[in-house]
Design an enzyme around this catalytic site. Structure first.
Site, PDB file in Angstrom:
ATOM      1  N   LYS A 141       0.818  -1.214   0.000  1.00  0.00           N
ATOM      2  CA  LYS A 141       0.000   0.000   0.000  1.00  0.00           C
ATOM      3  C   LYS A 141       0.857   1.272   0.000  1.00  0.00           C
ATOM      4  O   LYS A 141       0.406   2.321  -0.439  1.00  0.00           O
ATOM      5  CB  LYS A 141      -0.962  -0.021   1.179  1.00  0.00           C
TER       6      LYS A 141
HETATM    7  C1  LIG Z   1      -4.273  -4.590   1.002  1.00  0.00           C
HETATM    8  C2  LIG Z   1      -3.467  -5.827   0.881  1.00  0.00           C
HETATM    9  C3  LIG Z   1      -3.813  -6.857  -0.028  1.00  0.00           C
HETATM   10  C4  LIG Z   1      -5.054  -6.782  -0.903  1.00  0.00           C
HETATM   11  O1  LIG Z   1      -4.952  -5.840  -1.934  1.00  0.00           O
HETATM   12  P1  LIG Z   1      -6.246  -5.327  -2.717  1.00  0.00           P
HETATM   13  O2  LIG Z   1      -5.764  -4.204  -3.557  1.00  0.00           O
HETATM   14  O3  LIG Z   1      -7.217  -4.889  -1.653  1.00  0.00           O
HETATM   15  O4  LIG Z   1      -6.773  -6.468  -3.510  1.00  0.00           O
HETATM   16  C5  LIG Z   1      -2.979  -7.956  -0.115  1.00  0.00           C
HETATM   17  N1  LIG Z   1      -1.889  -8.081   0.684  1.00  0.00           N
HETATM   18  C6  LIG Z   1      -1.532  -7.121   1.560  1.00  0.00           C
HETATM   19  C7  LIG Z   1      -0.339  -7.332   2.419  1.00  0.00           C
HETATM   20  C8  LIG Z   1      -2.297  -5.963   1.698  1.00  0.00           C
HETATM   21  O5  LIG Z   1      -1.941  -5.016   2.597  1.00  0.00           O
END
Ligand SMILES: *Cc1c(COP(=O)(O)O)cnc(C)c1O
Length: 454
Positions: free
Chosen positions: A107
């Site tokens: 993120k």
């Molecule tokens: C948010 C997140 C996901 C999922 O990603 P999306 O974009 O919501 O599909 C997967 N792995 C981690 C570690 C995350 O923080």
């Protein structure tokens, strides 16, 4: 470039307005009016690639030199010179490590840029906002880190008391910036989300404090993630298959957009944990809501994937009224079915899906550790399990590694017997003082706190 809402009843806006708005006024998500193609792909550094991917989306709103500078600033916070390095995992199968940012999860790729974009646009307009959000872990710390040096943004993040991991809490509460507030709510993550929704639904309060959000439906987050799919194909060539550990469908949607823009991606594999509504959908054409339950990969514990709406809009030939009606029925009945011709046109050529139980996740972490000595976090392990199932001879496979193993040390230790160490820049996390407040699950109390936060 102009943007339209997936529900067809909100004003058409330019890039800067879309970034600040987040959600459209009709409840829909903004998408660009057309998908541009990327001509020649630069061989320059990651930030240069990023600026070239963004140029057609940003249009006149921000000039190229400024955009490049914002990208350079955002990605200089990453601890690897390649920003998102590709490493070999096993024959024909690589990982792209998306976790070298400040908070150790993918993120950061989007939120380090989004904070700077917000601040730039707000400076131009001489405005200030208060970002409020609820987090079950990863998003809160990444959002805080992305805005902690921004002059025009105050941020208040609510988290459920006692229900986020120690690492996740400390990553939020040890940030010592005057514009950052965290609040432990005596309740669940859903309670926190309900409080945030209630603040946004209170139009007077929302306007008085210029509330804003940076959640995963924000167009700039999706756009920021498109870049590393081009990074993957410019390094690996193509066509390649890419597996994406998926929750809200934001990351994998960015892969689909890269493909629309010309990146040589063959298949996108959607990997779910036991909360597998998407896997069931891709395999049956029918999306059916069931309960959500906690797993070892908490950032993928979702009931409904908010960003899926953007793909649905395409499947409905960009008809916002049809999409809105379909989503209304989905809300009422908990079920959504797509027609066979829609499936053949939009899903079958590109998407495959699979899921991993907690048992699969642990055994994948263990087998990778035994074969290569590499520690995987549980989210990445869900991806690797699904990638192994679908890998085809002759087509290179890339799995997106979405978190650093040290972010989920308990699961890693349970699988491998080894407790991963935090990387050097976070090694003193447990010695830093925490700054946080505690409030009851009470809207008036939380509103008073937000009102006093700026
Ligand atoms: C948010 C997140 C996901 C999922 O990603 P999306 O974009 O919501 O599909 C997967 N792995 C981690 C570690 C995350 O923080």
């Amino acid at each position: 470039m102009k943007y339209v809402s997936t529900r067809g009843a909100a004003p058409v806006l330019g890039f800067a307005d879309v970034v600040l708005a987040g959600l459209a006024t009709d409840g829909g998500l903004y998408v660009p009016q057309t998908w541009p193609t990327l001509g020649a792909v630069t061989t320059g550094p990651y930030s240069e690639l990023a600026a070239s991917v963004f140029a057609p989306y940003v249009g006149e709103d921000i000039d190229n030199a400024t955009m490049f500078r914002l990208c350079e600033e955002a990605y200089s916070t990453f601890r690897h010179p390649d920003v998102v390095p590709i490493v070999p995992l096993e024959t024909g199968h690589h990982l792209m490590e998306l976790f070298h940012g400040p908070t150790l999860a993918f993120k950061d790729v989007a939120l380090q840029l989004l904070g700077r974009l917000f601040d730039h646009i707000l400076t131009q307009r001489n405005e200030k906002v208060t970002i409020v959000g609820a987090t079950s872990g990863d998003t809160g710390s990444a959002a805080i880190d992305g805005v902690k040096n921004c002059k025009n943004i105050d941020i208040v993040i609510l988290y459920p008391q006692g229900r986020v991991s120690d690492v996740q809490r400390k990553q939020m509460t040890t940030v010592d910036s005057p514009n950052v507030r965290t609040v432990a709510i005596d309740g669940t993550f859903d309670d926190c989300q309900d409080l945030v929704k209630a603040m946004f639904n209170d139009a007077t309060f929302r306007e008085q404090h210029n509330l804003s959000a940076v959640n995963s439906i924000n167009w700039a987050r999706v756009m920021a993630q498109v870049v590393y799919y081009f990074e993957a194909t410019r390094k690996m060539g193509g066509p390649i298959d890419i597996t994406v550990p998926t929750g809200n469908f934001g990351n994998v949607l960015s892969g689909w957009i890269a493909k629309q823009m010309g990146a040589p991606i063959r298949r996108l594999l959607v990997a779910s944990n036991e909360n597998d509504i998407l896997t069931r959908f891709f395999n049956s054409q029918s999306m059916d809501v069931t309960g959500v339950h906690p797993t070892l990969s908490p950032s993928m514990d979702i009931q409904v994937s908010s960003n899926f709406e953007r793909l649905l809009f395409e499947m409905n030939n960009r008809d916002g009224a049809v999409t809105a009606a379909q989503l209304g029925r989905f809300r009422d009945r908990g079920s959504l079915v797509v027609e066979p011709d829609q499936y053949e046109q939009w899903i079958a050529p590109t998407f495959r899906a699979g899921s991993a139980s907690d048992h699969d996740t642990l055994s994948t972490m263990r087998s990778v550790y035994e074969h290569s000595g590499m520690l995987l976090d549980p989210h990445t392990a869900v991806g690797v399990k699904v990638a192994r199932e679908y890998a085809e001879d002759g087509i290179p496979m890339l799995t997106m590694a979405t978190a650093h193993p040290a972010k989920f040390p308990d699961a890693v230790e349970r699988a491998t017997g080894e407790r991963p160490a935090l990387p050097p820049h976070l090694a003193n996390l447990f010695d830093l003082p925490e700054h946080t407040s505690a409030l009851p699950n009470d809207l008036a109390a939380v509103q008073a706190f937000v009102a006093a936060a700026h």
